[in-house]
Scaffold this active site. Structure first.
Site, PDB file in Angstrom:
ATOM      1  CE  LYS A   1      29.731  40.401  -7.402  1.00  0.00           C
ATOM      2  NZ  LYS A   1      30.637  40.027  -6.308  1.00  0.00           N
TER       3      LYS A   1
HETATM    4  O1  S5P Z   1      24.953  37.925  -6.585  1.00  0.00           O
HETATM    5  C1  S5P Z   1      25.990  37.744  -5.933  1.00  0.00           C
HETATM    6  C2  S5P Z   1      27.226  37.599  -6.548  1.00  0.00           C
HETATM    7  C3  S5P Z   1      28.344  37.343  -5.781  1.00  0.00           C
HETATM    8  S1  S5P Z   1      29.804  36.989  -6.589  1.00  0.00           S
HETATM    9  N1  S5P Z   1      25.941  37.646  -4.577  1.00  0.00           N
HETATM   10  C4  S5P Z   1      27.045  37.405  -3.819  1.00  0.00           C
HETATM   11  O2  S5P Z   1      26.896  37.299  -2.605  1.00  0.00           O
HETATM   12  N2  S5P Z   1      28.271  37.298  -4.427  1.00  0.00           N
HETATM   13  C5  S5P Z   1      29.510  37.121  -3.617  1.00  0.00           C
HETATM   14  O3  S5P Z   1      29.438  35.887  -2.932  1.00  0.00           O
HETATM   15  C6  S5P Z   1      29.727  38.182  -2.549  1.00  0.00           C
HETATM   16  O4  S5P Z   1      30.535  39.230  -3.024  1.00  0.00           O
HETATM   17  C7  S5P Z   1      30.411  37.414  -1.445  1.00  0.00           C
HETATM   18  O5  S5P Z   1      31.809  37.447  -1.624  1.00  0.00           O
HETATM   19  C8  S5P Z   1      29.945  35.988  -1.612  1.00  0.00           C
HETATM   20  C9  S5P Z   1      28.848  35.580  -0.650  1.00  0.00           C
HETATM   21  O6  S5P Z   1      29.301  35.577   0.665  1.00  0.00           O
HETATM   22  P1  S5P Z   1      28.384  35.131   1.918  1.00  0.00           P
HETATM   23  O7  S5P Z   1      29.236  35.457   3.118  1.00  0.00           O
HETATM   24  O8  S5P Z   1      27.130  35.961   1.873  1.00  0.00           O
HETATM   25  O9  S5P Z   1      28.156  33.665   1.744  1.00  0.00           O
END
Ligand code: S5P
Length: 473
Positions: free
Chosen positions: A304
């Site tokens: 990012k």
């Molecule tokens: O808007 C976003 C963009 C990203 S890249 N929301 C997110 O959650 N992410 C990423 O996706 C975040 O940095 C994390 O690595 C992943 C989601 O992880 P989870 O454990 O919540 O499924």
């Protein structure tokens, strides 16, 4: 005879052969109508067929660029055939039902992705029949953007088609037909007025606007990609039958590699945050790359980037992590402006991709609709660099060669206690247009990550196959 005179002759002929009748009729949808068309009868009148072909030929060939013609089944099929022969352009045929044996193809004939196909139809009311043919052609990666019609009933069809990016040209409108028949004493003033009143008052229902990206297969979309990484990712998804991206948000390199060893077969993309790894080393990177080759997935470093171009180019290519050396793609914010894309574009001479953040999954994030739109616009100039957008909505962008990467996915919708919002696979894929779905804790925190990864993979793939079948819209 000039074009206008030929159109007049056509109108008079259609009336003569009873292809247009006046009286009290019921439409298919049960609405009373003072005028009725049945152009199926034209096959019995070679002169009329010839005249229609000639008119459509003059109309179509003069101003259009196309590779094929395709008639909407069934009435327009013979017209399309004659036109194809006269114009010396190949014809495509759309089946009404897929064959139950062999290829299950909906479109017969030889074509290539990206070919332009002109649609031929007899009468348009709502435009829904034209759209059925257009949608099947678009599913094959063909461009279907122009429809040539014999008669436009002027009841909303043109608007419905335009909203689905199909320009319609009609030889005759209902208004024009009535005018000609009245002038030539074929109908009375009273009949003409009845038809005009009816036109004023009865409009066809709107045809649902479709987003082409939502029903094209990953294989077809690979052919439409202008970024090499997007192309590869689409092809991996199609080959491995998975649109799951695992976000390996762990802090030990051994744990990350162990996890990938177990689930790498079930994913198309592994997403890393290398700056959270406590024992990062170049050995970790080579093991990761080795697994990527062995298990056929791509690597996304979710860095990012959000600084000025100069700083980002250093962050990307230098320092401890040397990201440009090993990551197939990275994530990046549009916030600093175009300089950030310029920096990433010039930084590597191997195939790379950028996922631009157009929306975020977290509650209360400050991204506005305008910011999202400007982000998508910013990407337009960087067709070879951008492999996709990180976003949450299907209408964020339309380009089918680009990938929608959607995080915030769990089997049940919920939230964490730091603002993350989760949606189900059904919601993300079918409603929100996700192409590659990012799952982190849903798999990483599970007791048995492999079983959980298969559950996610199957659920997400099932939604994708349902989506491209077009049955959900
Ligand atoms: O808007 C976003 C963009 C990203 S890249 N929301 C997110 O959650 N992410 C990423 O996706 C975040 O940095 C994390 O690595 C992943 C989601 O992880 P989870 O454990 O919540 O499924």
């Amino acid at each position: 005879m000039d074009f206008e005179n030929k159109v007049t002759e056509l109108a008079l002929n259609l009336h003569k052969i009873d292809a247009v009748k006046f009286g009290d009729f019921m439409t298919k949808s049960g609405i009373k109508t003072p005028v009725y068309f049945d152009l199926r009868v034209i096959v019995s009148y070679p002169d009329v067929m010839e005249l229609i072909t000639e008119l459509l030929y003059e109309f179509a060939v003069a101003n259009s660029k196309y590779d094929h013609v395709c008639g909407v089944p069934y009435t327009a099929l013979p017209i399309a055939t004659l036109l194809s022969v006269k114009a010396k352009k190949s014809m495509l045929m759309r089946r009404k039902e897929a064959k139950s044996y062999g290829t299950k193809k909906m479109i017969e004939g030889h074509y290539q992705t990206g070919d332009r196909c002109l649609i031929i139809e007899d009468v348009v009311t709502s435009g829904s029949s034209v759209m059925e043919t257009v949608n099947d052609l678009r599913k094959e990666g063909l461009k279907a953007e122009e429809a040539f019609i014999i008669l436009d009933r002027e009841q909303g069809g043109r608007e419905n088609l335009e909203s689905n990016k199909v320009q319609m040209k009609a030889l005759l409108t209902m208004t024009k037909l009535i005018e000609i028949l009245l002038e030539n004493n074929r109908i009375t003033e009273q009949t003409a007025n009845e038809v005009r009143d009816y036109l004023q008052n009865v409009k066809a229902p709107s045809v649902v606007k479709v987003n082409e990206r939502m029903f094209l297969s990953y294989e077809k979309r690979a052919e439409l990609s202008t970024n090499a990484i997007a192309k590869q990712l689409f092809n991996i998804m199609a080959a491995k039958k998975t649109n799951l991206c695992l976000s390996v948000d762990l802090t030990s390199s051994t744990k990350i590699l162990d996890l990938i060893e177990k689930v790498g077969n079930h994913v198309c993309l592994i997403k890393t945050h290398v700056d959270i790894i406590e024992d990062f080393s170049s050995g970790f990177v080579s093991s990761l790359q080795h697994l990527a080759k062995k298990l056929n997935f791509l690597i996304l470093e979710d860095r990012k980037y959000a600084d000025i171009g100069h700083t980002v180019s250093l962050q990307y290519t230098r320092g401890l992590y040397n990201v440009s050396d090993w990551a197939d793609c990275v994530t990046c914010h549009s916030l600093p402006g175009e300089g950030i894309l310029k920096a990433l574009n010039g930084a590597s001479n191997t195939d790379k991709g950028v996922f631009l953040l157009a929306e975020m999954s977290s509650e209360g994030n400050l991204i506005t609709q305008q910011y999202t739109q400007e982000t998508v616009k910013m990407a337009e100039k960087y067709a070879e660099l951008i492999c996709g957008f990180v976003c949450q909505n299907k209408d964020t962008f339309k380009n089918p060669g680009i990938i929608q990467l959607t995080p915030g996915v769990q089997l049940e919708s919920s939230k964490d206690n730091l603002g993350q919002v989760y949606n189900t696979p059904e919601k993300v894929v079918l409603e929100n247009g996700g192409d590659v779905m990012v799952v982190g804790r849903g798999i990483v925190a599970a007791k048995n990550s492999e079983i959980q990864a298969v559950l996610y993979k199957d659920a997400l793939w099932k939604c994708y196959t349902k989506r491209i079948s077009g049955k959900f819209e």
